[in-house]
Design an enzyme around this catalytic site. Sequence first.
Site, PDB file in Angstrom:
ATOM      1  CB  ALA A  17      -0.927   0.002   1.212  1.00  0.00           C
ATOM      2  N   GLY A  19       0.833   5.347   1.421  1.00  0.00           N
ATOM      3  CA  GLY A  19       0.190   6.342   2.274  1.00  0.00           C
ATOM      4  C   GLY A  19       0.805   7.706   2.071  1.00  0.00           C
ATOM      5  CG  ASP A 133      -5.267   9.352  10.819  1.00  0.00           C
ATOM      6  OD1 ASP A 133      -6.265  10.004  10.478  1.00  0.00           O
ATOM      7  OD2 ASP A 133      -4.473   8.846  10.009  1.00  0.00           O
TER       8      ASP A 133
END
Length: 638
Positions: A17, A19, A133
């Site tokens: 992934a 970010g 978050d």
Amino acid sequence: MIGKTLDERYVIRSRIARGGMAMVYLANDLRLERRVAVKVMHEHLAEDENFTRRFEQEARSAARLAHPNLVNIFDQGHDAGRTYLVMEYLPSITLRDLLKKQKRLTIDQALEIGEAVLAGLAAAHRAGIVHRDLKPENVMLADDGRIKLGDFGLARAVSANTTTGQALLGTIAYLSPELVTRGIADARSDLYAFGIMMYEMFTGAQPFTGEQPMQIAYQHAHSEVPVPSLVSSEATPELDELVRWTTQREPDQRPRDAGEALEFLSALRNGSAVPGSTRVLDLQDQQTSMLTPSTTVLGNEQRDLLAAGSTSDGEDTGSQNDAPVSAIERAADSAKRRGARGKVITAVLVLLVVVAGGTGWWFGQGPGSRVTVPNVAGLDMETANASLTERTLIVDVVDCSSLEIPEGFASVTEPKAGTRLDRGSSVQLCRSTGPELKPVPTIVGISLEEAKRTIKDAGFVFGEVIEERFSEEAAQTVLAALNTDGEPLEDTYPEQARIDLVVSAGPLPDVNGMTVSEATSKLAALKLTVDTSLISESYSTDIAEGKVLALTLHTDPVRPGDSVGLQVSLGPELFEIPDVAGMGLQQAMDTLTAAGFAPSTLVPDALRGLATATGTDPAVGQRVAAGTEIRVKSTLSL
């Protein structure tokens, strides 16, 4: 980064992934022989001390936490100018992925996920860590059913909760009012984000939307979060209570921390009485354990909407309950009630007799003498066998393959679960052998597109191209097919298992005879870089001076992005013509031959013994290529 090794321990295999601060890769830990996830900070951020400090802060924060609902942190380091973090590898999807797929979750799904998130948050809050978050993207739903909270990249200690002078951190859709207005976050800010997330799970949408981030932030600061039941018909007053309690605009009206909210949700999920002390209720409201519109933190308008659905019929109940005005009327009314009560008791007794007789018939000779085959999928074999046996069913165990059920556990029954059978009937119980092993087709040597079709047709799943390398095969030809551990496939492989590929980037280009500039451009088109430190020079009789003789390699195999070198021609090697003046003609010619030249003379062979060399053409001392014709000048001695 793919193919590189960090600190001689973590071999990067593939990207998972990307970010805002870092890239996450799947890697092999060479020391402990396990797969891990490695988060590597973006190279352009590594020079920023604030980002580096925040990144390292994540490692310190998360490493202090150990909980089944939190992603484990194993290691942190810095290598080759890159800061990285080593975490537990968790094959999973995120809650965001699930919401995109289902739109909204069932109540059971939402409560299960919510309880797991609160449990992880509670562990963090107990350790003095605020996540800051919390959002669906950071809730991991593992393939094995585990639910974990990760990405503490914005986490910090509770005591250091002000962000004055800094940009607001976190996703705007989940920011608490105090973060928007004052830039302050504590454990209660996490609970506000949790409440927004629960609303989204119940309804399939976020409570506040807008074209600009500031519009959403303004709504967080000045508007109450609506209750889910205004959008979702499945939401109950208890769920409305949970959302509104955790999303109160004033932090003091929210739960103190995730542990207090977890107590409320766990009681709600288990069906036990919800503790009144965990709700924002008036004192008189806490005297009852029932959750009604009057005992919640809902607004007046929302209370009315909820109450409208539960009001009993009839508006003249007050007149029906008026007491008789005289003693005679009261006595008559009392006698009437006693008579009615006697009739009711009699009717109840008759009904009980009928029910008892019907029950005896149902279970003795009627349909009740049959039993329902239970659902035993996923249970261990001993428990599954006992569940069937206690229903007086005869169990026959057989082995069956299964994609979903791990090897050795019960998978399905035949007849299927839910079927009604006579007591004493036989039931076939399947013991899972795991996925079926299917033959692996020929994949190496075919094109990538053909390989994808072949993998699908054979019952497997194409993963990704994990590597390209230059070879003699044409571009996009499959060079290797690998399993999930990065090893070549054997003759059989579990059905629906993932297959990754290594493909050819095509042959290396022929740059012989080109200028260095031309060769560099041609290599750059194939994503190869010429390393000037690897450029060498060599003499050549075939390639002109300054042109490329050959491509030099220092990696095997060569992949796009690698560096290569060039061997550049110096032209033919030159040799100095020796001085043969004064030598006999034949001796002079032999000397020139030994020096690598091709001597010639106009003197016939018969007279060479009488001739003396006087010079050469080209002249003595000049440098010419080997094999050059040298004419020997001479005089005859008579």
